[in-house]
Design an enzyme around this catalytic site. Structure first.
Site, PDB file in Angstrom:
ATOM      1  N   CYS A  31      -8.433   3.142   6.181  1.00 40.04           N
ATOM      2  CA  CYS A  31      -8.019   2.898   4.796  1.00 40.04           C
ATOM      3  C   CYS A  31      -6.492   2.915   4.656  1.00 40.04           C
ATOM      4  O   CYS A  31      -5.871   3.969   4.785  1.00 40.04           O
ATOM      5  CB  CYS A  31      -8.660   3.962   3.913  1.00 40.04           C
ATOM      6  SG  CYS A  31      -8.055   4.005   2.215  1.00 40.04           S
ATOM      7  N   CYS A  34      -5.131   5.109   1.807  1.00 40.52           N
ATOM      8  CA  CYS A  34      -5.281   6.530   2.166  1.00 40.52           C
ATOM      9  C   CYS A  34      -4.078   7.001   2.979  1.00 40.52           C
ATOM     10  O   CYS A  34      -3.599   8.124   2.807  1.00 40.52           O
ATOM     11  CB  CYS A  34      -6.558   6.745   2.980  1.00 40.52           C
ATOM     12  SG  CYS A  34      -8.068   6.332   2.073  1.00 40.52           S
TER      13      CYS A  34
END
Length: 106
Positions: A31, A34
């Protein structure tokens, strides 16, 4: 420097009963967003190490917690007080947003 450690589903369940205030960053290695907030989560862990537990949970490997809290988009940063989810910040936000959410619980 204290950084947020990774936990698994069983450790998460233990935190619900053992920690008064804690923060869980639901994340995944693939991600991109993230990775953007990861330094902020580590900074929270450092700044609040004596007042709140700050951890990361890889939802690719720990689906039980992600399903339990209906995590559909990451990053999702969950704030708990006395075992109850009190706030959930989804997506990339500035450090101040996470800090303010945690300050409200202290």
């Amino acid at each position: 420097m204290s950084t947020a450690t990774y936990i698994n589903d069983s450790e998460f369940n233990a935190l619900l009963t053992s920690e008064t205030i804690f923060v869980v960053d639901c994340t995944a290695s693939w991600c991109g967003p993230c990775k953007k907030i990861s330094p902020y989560i580590d900074q929270l862990a450092e700044e609040y190490q004596s007042r709140a537990k700050v951890v990361k949970l890889d939802i690719s490997e720990n689906k039980e917690t992600a399903n339990k809290f209906s995590i559909r988009s990451i990053p999702a940063v969950m704030f708990f007080k006395s075992g109850e989810l009190v706030e959930n910040i989804v997506g990339v936000s500035p450090y101040e947003t996470f800090k303010a959410a945690l300050d409200k619980l202290l």
